[in-house]
Design an enzyme around this catalytic site. Sequence first.
Site, mmCIF file in Angstrom:
data_model
loop_
_atom_site.group_PDB
_atom_site.id
_atom_site.type_symbol
_atom_site.label_atom_id
_atom_site.label_comp_id
_atom_site.label_asym_id
_atom_site.label_seq_id
_atom_site.Cartn_x
_atom_site.Cartn_y
_atom_site.Cartn_z
ATOM 1 C CE1 TYR A 106 -3.266 2.838 0.263
ATOM 2 C CE2 TYR A 106 -2.697 3.078 2.579
ATOM 3 C CZ TYR A 106 -3.369 3.519 1.456
ATOM 4 O OH TYR A 106 -4.139 4.661 1.515
ATOM 5 C CG ASP A 147 -3.844 1.957 -3.576
ATOM 6 O OD1 ASP A 147 -3.309 2.583 -4.519
ATOM 7 O OD2 ASP A 147 -4.694 2.462 -2.824
#
Length: 258
Positions: A106, A147
């Site tokens: 992330y 992400d």
Amino acid sequence: MKIATFNINGIKARLPRLLEWLEETRPAVACLQEIKTQDEGFPADEFEKIGYHAIWHGQKGFNGVAILADGTQPVEVRRGLEGEPEDEHSRYLEAEVFGVRVACIYLPNGNPVPGPKFDYKLRWMERLRARMREIAAEEVPAVVTGDFNVIPFDHDVFSSRAMAEDALMQPESRDAYARLLADGWTDALATHNPAGGVWTFWDYQAGAWQKDHGFRIDHALLSPEMADRLKACGVDKDHRGREKASDHAPVWFEFKGL
């Protein structure tokens, strides 16, 4: 073999949607981001009920990543990135699963620009690159997915003008992403969609979902050993439109010979 990534935007708030997606699509490996829970609050038992085993790296109220595997226990290799001992963000988790090295990330958002959050984003990307170089040197089948908070190209966003000032599209962010590819990693979704126009995120604000004003920030970078095995990939877009959904859609990658 299917490996998927899903920024769930709060595992407790989205748990029914997450379990629904897992049972409907049954990826062999699911990498989750923004679980937003401390380690002791992770609902591992709920996943075990449907046959998934998990490892996770949590943080109270923010960030957090997890790796789920269908019918087997992921073997943790690393949590966190070296280079900044004071960095307590839970953003990186790496495991061996089904003979593949899987890293779930992330990446920092970086807004506002300029500022310390953007500087942290760029430093984090350099730390990620260093770790990816170490993985590449092992010459193992590897997937780095999650992400990335980077829109790589103008055709990866509904409007490059609308996002021009955002950290996700700054030249420095794109250059750092391009350096990962230059090191020999393959952007799986881009390989199968060279013209772009594929979104993985739609903001909750301004009717973005209804207008299809999205962009692509959820990626999977493949080592040469995995890139050769890529069979298909896609976005489970309909899950973004369900009740109390995450603002991201799950993204999946299917490999042959595994």
